[in-house]
Design an enzyme around this catalytic site. Structure first.
Site, short mmCIF file in Angstrom:
data_model
loop_
_atom_site.label_atom_id
_atom_site.label_comp_id
_atom_site.label_asym_id
_atom_site.label_seq_id
_atom_site.Cartn_x
_atom_site.Cartn_y
_atom_site.Cartn_z
N GLY A 86 14.22 99.92 15.51
CA GLY A 86 15.58 100.44 15.39
C GLY A 86 16.59 99.32 15.22
N GLY A 90 18.11 98.24 12.66
CA GLY A 90 19.06 98.33 11.55
C GLY A 90 20.48 98.68 11.96
N LYS A 125 13.41 109.35 28.11
CA LYS A 125 13.80 108.02 28.59
C LYS A 125 13.30 107.77 30.02
CE LYS A 125 16.11 106.47 24.96
NZ LYS A 125 15.73 105.23 24.24
N ASP A 173 8.68 104.09 10.77
CA ASP A 173 8.97 105.20 11.70
C ASP A 173 8.07 104.98 12.91
OD1 ASP A 173 9.11 107.54 13.13
OD2 ASP A 173 8.75 108.87 11.42
N TYR A 228 16.08 114.43 25.88
CA TYR A 228 16.35 112.98 25.73
C TYR A 228 16.15 112.26 27.08
CZ TYR A 228 19.14 108.71 25.08
OH TYR A 228 19.57 107.41 25.03
N ALA A 229 16.77 112.81 28.13
CA ALA A 229 16.66 112.16 29.45
C ALA A 229 15.21 112.13 29.92
CB ALA A 229 17.55 112.87 30.46
N SER A 255 17.64 104.62 29.16
CA SER A 255 19.00 105.16 29.17
C SER A 255 19.39 105.49 30.60
CB SER A 255 19.07 106.43 28.32
OG SER A 255 20.30 107.10 28.56
N1 LIG Z 1 24.78 103.67 22.66
C1 LIG Z 1 24.62 104.03 23.93
O1 LIG Z 1 25.60 104.25 24.67
C2 LIG Z 1 23.24 104.18 24.49
C3 LIG Z 1 23.13 104.59 25.83
C4 LIG Z 1 21.85 104.73 26.37
C5 LIG Z 1 20.72 104.46 25.62
N2 LIG Z 1 20.87 104.06 24.34
C6 LIG Z 1 19.64 103.79 23.58
O2 LIG Z 1 19.76 102.58 22.88
C7 LIG Z 1 18.98 102.62 21.69
C8 LIG Z 1 19.82 102.26 20.49
O3 LIG Z 1 20.89 103.17 20.41
P1 LIG Z 1 22.18 102.93 19.48
O4 LIG Z 1 23.31 103.54 20.20
O5 LIG Z 1 22.24 101.51 19.03
O6 LIG Z 1 21.82 103.91 18.27
P2 LIG Z 1 21.92 103.73 16.68
O7 LIG Z 1 21.78 105.10 16.13
O8 LIG Z 1 23.11 102.93 16.30
O9 LIG Z 1 20.62 102.92 16.34
C9 LIG Z 1 19.33 103.49 16.47
C10 LIG Z 1 18.49 102.98 15.33
O10 LIG Z 1 17.17 103.51 15.52
C11 LIG Z 1 16.69 103.93 14.25
N3 LIG Z 1 15.67 104.95 14.40
C12 LIG Z 1 15.83 106.26 14.73
N4 LIG Z 1 14.65 106.86 14.73
C13 LIG Z 1 13.71 105.94 14.40
C14 LIG Z 1 12.31 105.99 14.23
N5 LIG Z 1 11.63 107.11 14.38
N6 LIG Z 1 11.67 104.83 13.90
C15 LIG Z 1 12.35 103.69 13.73
N7 LIG Z 1 13.69 103.60 13.84
C16 LIG Z 1 14.35 104.72 14.19
C17 LIG Z 1 17.93 104.45 13.53
O11 LIG Z 1 17.74 104.49 12.12
C18 LIG Z 1 18.97 103.45 13.96
O12 LIG Z 1 19.06 102.36 13.08
C19 LIG Z 1 18.41 104.05 21.62
O13 LIG Z 1 17.09 104.06 22.11
C20 LIG Z 1 19.34 104.83 22.53
O14 LIG Z 1 18.72 105.97 23.07
C21 LIG Z 1 22.10 103.91 23.76
#
Ligand SMILES: NC(=O)c1ccc[n+]([C@@H]2O[C@H](COP(=O)([O-])OP(=O)(O)OC[C@H]3O[C@@H](n4cnc5c(N)ncnc54)[C@H](O)[C@@H]3O)[C@@H](O)[C@H]2O)c1
Length: 257
Positions: free
Chosen positions: A17, A19, A163, A67, A159-160, A146
């Site tokens: 992830g 990107g 995680k 993926d 989701y929870a 998370s």
């Molecule tokens: N942003 C927050 O406040 C927050 C809070 C708690 C947990 N998280 C966790 O942090 C991580 C990153 O979150 P973010 O906010 O940067 O999200 P984001 O959507 O900006 O980035 C997630 C990335 O994962 C990629 N992705 C999705 N499904 C995929 C798959 N099957 N295979 C490969 N890549 C895949 C997406 O294309 C994206 O680039 C996640 O696991 C999210 O659950 C984020």
């Protein structure tokens, strides 16, 4: 005095992830510390864009469309990384999806996909990369969970649960892989300013909105992707070798448990 190097030898990292958002910041930070970084993302273009940003800054990286819920592709990508950058001994499982859905409306398909990406994907990436770490007798795994796994979140039961599974996976894997020189830790973020969080806020899923969340956050600001990246980079260093099986909250004090 010279700065303490992150690693005593060259290291290759896989960031899933990578990107977007937190994964992009982690990729850039690990590269800045000197690791070669394989950026994986479902969106291959975004993975390549992060890799290009690392190369523009003088680092080494490749971007691959992966993926994490597709085990054959994960295995193939591990081999590609080994061939192009050397064996990966740092793995950051960050890829995740975080839909907001009422409990009674969560379809079987949605439940299965959330578990497949967030939990099974994390399991599979660990299992696919671990043999290279075991061979090296050194490894660092950081799983991004998370805070919703710690305190729950309405509209995110699936989701929870996924995680929370990542936290149990982390603790168990740490016990199993510790004797082989591999540490496994998890960072459960809360309220980090990323495209996904902004999208959720725009749809009204964050309740009172960002300003109200900031007011109830002890450090009085939102998290930035770089906050997670710096903690992750620390856990990946040689000097963090006595830290394993831990849930390292990086949340401005929103979750203290
Ligand atoms: N942003 C927050 O406040 C927050 C809070 C708690 C947990 N998280 C966790 O942090 C991580 C990153 O979150 P973010 O906010 O940067 O999200 P984001 O959507 O900006 O980035 C997630 C990335 O994962 C990629 N992705 C999705 N499904 C995929 C798959 N099957 N295979 C490969 N890549 C895949 C997406 O294309 C994206 O680039 C996640 O696991 C999210 O659950 C984020």
């Amino acid at each position: 005095m010279s700065p303490v190097p992150a690693w005593s030898e060259s290291r290759t990292a896989v960031v899933t992830g990578g990107g977007s958002g937190i994964g992009r910041a982690i990729s850039l930070r690990l590269a800045a510390e000197g690791a070669a970084v394989a950026v994986w993302d479902l969106d291959a273009d975004s993975a390549r864009a992060t890799a290009a940003a690392i190369e523009d800054a003088g680092g080494g990286a490749i971007g691959l469309g992966v993926d994490v819920a597709d085990r054959p592709r994960v295995d193939e990508a591990v081999a590609e990384v080994r061939a192009q950058l050397g064996p990966a001994t740092i793995l950051v499982n960050n890829a995740g999806i975080s839909p907001f859905e009422r409990f009674l409306s969560i379809s079987r398909e949605s439940l299965v996909r959330v578990l497949a990406v967030n939990l099974v994907g994390t399991f599979d990436c660990c299992q696919a990369v671990a043999p290279d770490m075991i061979d090296a007798r050194w490894g660092r795994i950081v799983n991004i969970s998370s805070s919703s796994a710690q305190v729950g979140n309405a509209l995110q039961v699936h989701y929870a649960a996924s995680k929370a599974g990542v936290i149990g996976l982390t603790r168990s894997l740490a016990r199993e892989l510790g004797p082989k020189g591999i540490t496994v830790n998890t960072i459960p973020p809360s309220f980090v300013d990323t495209p996904t969080l902004r999208g959720s806020a725009e749809k009204g899923f964050l309740g009172p909105g960002a300003e109200e969340h900031v007011k109830t956050t002890p450090v009085r600001r939102m998290g930035q992707p770089e906050d997670i990246a710096s903690a992750c980079a620390y856990l990946a260093r040689d000097e963090a070798g006595f830290i394993t099986g831990q849930v390292v909250g990086v949340n401005g004090g929103r979750t203290i448990c």
